[in-house]
Write a protein that holds these residues in place. Structure first.
Motif, PDB file in Angstrom:
ATOM      1  N   VAL A 128     153.664 -39.576  26.137  1.00 13.88           N
ATOM      2  CA  VAL A 128     154.115 -40.952  26.331  1.00 13.88           C
ATOM      3  C   VAL A 128     152.890 -41.850  26.419  1.00 13.88           C
ATOM      4  CG1 VAL A 128     156.262 -40.302  27.499  1.00 13.88           C
ATOM      5  CG2 VAL A 128     154.207 -40.719  28.854  1.00 13.88           C
ATOM      6  N   VAL A 129     153.086 -43.122  26.125  1.00 13.83           N
ATOM      7  CA  VAL A 129     152.014 -44.093  26.266  1.00 13.83           C
ATOM      8  C   VAL A 129     151.931 -44.448  27.747  1.00 13.83           C
ATOM      9  CG1 VAL A 129     151.184 -46.385  25.628  1.00 13.83           C
ATOM     10  CG2 VAL A 129     152.298 -44.949  23.919  1.00 13.83           C
ATOM     11  N   GLY A 130     151.013 -43.841  28.468  1.00  7.04           N
ATOM     12  CA  GLY A 130     150.881 -44.020  29.912  1.00  7.04           C
ATOM     13  C   GLY A 130     150.977 -42.690  30.632  1.00  7.04           C
ATOM     14  N   GLN A 131     150.999 -42.769  31.951  1.00  4.73           N
ATOM     15  CA  GLN A 131     151.091 -41.560  32.759  1.00  4.73           C
ATOM     16  C   GLN A 131     152.433 -40.882  32.553  1.00  4.73           C
ATOM     17  OE1 GLN A 131     150.351 -43.133  36.709  1.00  4.73           O
ATOM     18  NE2 GLN A 131     148.280 -42.338  36.642  1.00  4.73           N
ATOM     19  N   PRO A 132     152.488 -39.557  32.583  1.00  5.97           N
ATOM     20  CA  PRO A 132     151.465 -38.609  32.981  1.00  5.97           C
ATOM     21  C   PRO A 132     150.577 -38.114  31.835  1.00  5.97           C
ATOM     22  CG  PRO A 132     153.480 -37.416  32.677  1.00  5.97           C
ATOM     23  CD  PRO A 132     153.775 -38.883  32.390  1.00  5.97           C
ATOM     24  N   SER A 133     150.695 -38.705  30.642  1.00  7.50           N
ATOM     25  CA  SER A 133     149.847 -38.284  29.533  1.00  7.50           C
ATOM     26  C   SER A 133     148.392 -38.659  29.799  1.00  7.50           C
ATOM     27  CB  SER A 133     150.337 -38.919  28.224  1.00  7.50           C
ATOM     28  OG  SER A 133     151.626 -38.437  27.897  1.00  7.50           O
ATOM     29  N   ILE A 134     147.477 -37.996  29.076  1.00  6.28           N
ATOM     30  CA  ILE A 134     146.038 -38.211  29.226  1.00  6.28           C
ATOM     31  C   ILE A 134     145.572 -39.182  28.154  1.00  6.28           C
ATOM     32  CG2 ILE A 134     143.773 -37.098  29.133  1.00  6.28           C
ATOM     33  CD1 ILE A 134     145.283 -34.491  30.002  1.00  6.28           C
ATOM     34  N   ARG A 135     144.892 -40.240  28.575  1.00  4.82           N
ATOM     35  CA  ARG A 135     144.417 -41.286  27.654  1.00  4.82           C
ATOM     36  C   ARG A 135     143.083 -40.895  27.031  1.00  4.82           C
ATOM     37  NH1 ARG A 135     140.755 -45.437  28.355  1.00  4.82           N
ATOM     38  NH2 ARG A 135     141.026 -47.199  26.948  1.00  4.82           N
ATOM     39  N   VAL A 136     143.001 -41.083  25.705  1.00  7.71           N
ATOM     40  CA  VAL A 136     141.749 -40.970  24.963  1.00  7.71           C
ATOM     41  C   VAL A 136     141.550 -42.342  24.323  1.00  7.71           C
ATOM     42  CG1 VAL A 136     140.458 -39.739  23.182  1.00  7.71           C
ATOM     43  CG2 VAL A 136     142.176 -38.515  24.547  1.00  7.71           C
ATOM     44  N   GLY A 137     140.660 -43.124  24.903  1.00  4.87           N
ATOM     45  CA  GLY A 137     140.469 -44.510  24.490  1.00  4.87           C
ATOM     46  C   GLY A 137     139.804 -44.658  23.136  1.00  4.87           C
ATOM     47  N   PRO A 138     139.700 -45.910  22.671  1.00  3.57           N
ATOM     48  CA  PRO A 138     139.069 -46.184  21.382  1.00  3.57           C
ATOM     49  C   PRO A 138     137.660 -45.585  21.299  1.00  3.57           C
ATOM     50  CG  PRO A 138     140.130 -48.152  22.223  1.00  3.57           C
ATOM     51  CD  PRO A 138     140.175 -47.130  23.319  1.00  3.57           C
ATOM     52  N   LEU A 139     137.409 -44.896  20.211  1.00  5.96           N
ATOM     53  CA  LEU A 139     136.114 -44.276  19.909  1.00  5.96           C
ATOM     54  C   LEU A 139     135.669 -43.243  20.946  1.00  5.96           C
ATOM     55  CD1 LEU A 139     134.233 -47.428  18.589  1.00  5.96           C
ATOM     56  CD2 LEU A 139     135.499 -45.718  17.270  1.00  5.96           C
ATOM     57  N   GLU A 140     136.596 -42.739  21.754  1.00  5.77           N
ATOM     58  CA  GLU A 140     136.268 -41.712  22.743  1.00  5.77           C
ATOM     59  C   GLU A 140     136.545 -40.318  22.205  1.00  5.77           C
ATOM     60  OE1 GLU A 140     137.091 -44.127  26.914  1.00  5.77           O
ATOM     61  OE2 GLU A 140     138.422 -42.477  26.382  1.00  5.77           O
ATOM     62  N   THR A 141     135.891 -39.341  22.823  1.00  6.94           N
ATOM     63  CA  THR A 141     136.114 -37.927  22.527  1.00  6.94           C
ATOM     64  C   THR A 141     136.585 -37.241  23.797  1.00  6.94           C
ATOM     65  OG1 THR A 141     134.416 -37.912  20.811  1.00  6.94           O
ATOM     66  CG2 THR A 141     135.037 -35.782  21.733  1.00  6.94           C
ATOM     67  N   TYR A 142     137.593 -36.390  23.666  1.00  3.51           N
ATOM     68  CA  TYR A 142     138.125 -35.621  24.786  1.00  3.51           C
ATOM     69  C   TYR A 142     137.923 -34.143  24.480  1.00  3.51           C
ATOM     70  CZ  TYR A 142     141.556 -33.599  28.015  1.00  3.51           C
ATOM     71  OH  TYR A 142     142.182 -32.855  28.992  1.00  3.51           O
ATOM     72  N   THR A 143     137.152 -33.462  25.324  1.00  6.63           N
ATOM     73  CA  THR A 143     136.932 -32.028  25.205  1.00  6.63           C
ATOM     74  C   THR A 143     137.161 -31.437  26.592  1.00  6.63           C
ATOM     75  OG1 THR A 143     135.272 -32.419  23.488  1.00  6.63           O
ATOM     76  CG2 THR A 143     135.322 -30.222  24.474  1.00  6.63           C
ATOM     77  N   PRO A 144     138.334 -30.877  26.833  1.00  4.11           N
ATOM     78  CA  PRO A 144     138.646 -30.392  28.183  1.00  4.11           C
ATOM     79  C   PRO A 144     137.792 -29.185  28.575  1.00  4.11           C
ATOM     80  CG  PRO A 144     140.373 -29.752  26.652  1.00  4.11           C
ATOM     81  CD  PRO A 144     139.431 -30.647  25.895  1.00  4.11           C
ATOM     82  N   SER A 145     137.485 -29.094  29.860  1.00  6.56           N
ATOM     83  CA  SER A 145     136.740 -27.943  30.362  1.00  6.56           C
ATOM     84  C   SER A 145     137.688 -26.807  30.756  1.00  6.56           C
ATOM     85  CB  SER A 145     135.868 -28.341  31.553  1.00  6.56           C
ATOM     86  OG  SER A 145     136.663 -28.895  32.573  1.00  6.56           O
ATOM     87  N   PHE A 146     138.952 -27.129  30.973  1.00  6.99           N
ATOM     88  CA  PHE A 146     139.985 -26.126  31.230  1.00  6.99           C
ATOM     89  C   PHE A 146     140.882 -26.083  30.005  1.00  6.99           C
ATOM     90  CE2 PHE A 146     144.239 -24.857  32.464  1.00  6.99           C
ATOM     91  CZ  PHE A 146     143.997 -23.700  33.185  1.00  6.99           C
ATOM     92  N   ILE A 147     141.068 -24.919  29.445  1.00  7.56           N
ATOM     93  CA  ILE A 147     141.839 -24.797  28.207  1.00  7.56           C
ATOM     94  C   ILE A 147     143.247 -24.310  28.523  1.00  7.56           C
ATOM     95  CG2 ILE A 147     141.955 -23.709  25.938  1.00  7.56           C
ATOM     96  CD1 ILE A 147     139.624 -25.715  26.367  1.00  7.56           C
ATOM     97  N   ASP A 148     144.216 -25.148  28.207  1.00  9.91           N
ATOM     98  CA  ASP A 148     145.640 -24.841  28.377  1.00  9.91           C
ATOM     99  C   ASP A 148     146.147 -24.320  27.034  1.00  9.91           C
ATOM    100  OD1 ASP A 148     148.485 -25.076  28.634  1.00  9.91           O
ATOM    101  OD2 ASP A 148     148.192 -26.585  30.192  1.00  9.91           O
ATOM    102  N   TYR A 149     146.824 -23.183  27.043  1.00 11.96           N
ATOM    103  CA  TYR A 149     147.275 -22.580  25.791  1.00 11.96           C
ATOM    104  C   TYR A 149     148.614 -23.129  25.299  1.00 11.96           C
ATOM    105  CZ  TYR A 149     150.358 -19.776  28.708  1.00 11.96           C
ATOM    106  OH  TYR A 149     151.320 -19.379  29.592  1.00 11.96           O
TER     107      TYR A 149
END
Length: 105
Positions: free
Chosen positions: A65-86
């Motif tokens: 969803v647009v908003g919580q509880p989803s995780i936001r990745v903003g403009p020109l950002e990179t998301y690389t989680p340190s905990f990997i969910d399968y």
């Protein structure tokens, strides 16, 4: 006499393998789409938002969803989680045709 020993640092070898390309674009505004299916072999993944103005939102194991509880990745950002969910990962934006790069390994 005091003996001083240098501190040894543990050096970890980088993970090796093959990355699967999950890159694409948001197909429709405000519609959750599958980014990655569930994968118990997943040990790494990364998402880069190429838009200069639009946010991307990701959610594990359900519709994003647009908003919580989803995780936001903003403009020109990179998301690389340190905990990997399968579990499956879904993605959404309130803007259509937002390009992104996603790699999974």
């Amino acid at each position: 006499m005091v003996t001083i020993r240098p501190k040894l640092h543990h050096i970890t070898s980088p993970a090796v393998g093959v990355l699967d390309d999950r890159s694409g674009t948001i197909t429709a505004a405000n519609a959750s789409q599958v980014l990655m299916a569930a994968n118990t072999e997943r040990v790494y993944w990364s998402l880069q938002n190429h838009s200069e103005t639009a946010d991307l939102w990701i959610q594990y194991n359900g519709a994003a969803v647009v908003g919580q509880p989803s995780i936001r990745v903003g403009p020109l950002e990179t998301y690389t989680p340190s905990f990997i969910d399968y579990r499956a990962v879904q993605i959404i934006s309130d803007t259509a045709a937002v390009p992104f790069t996603c790699k999974e390994g």
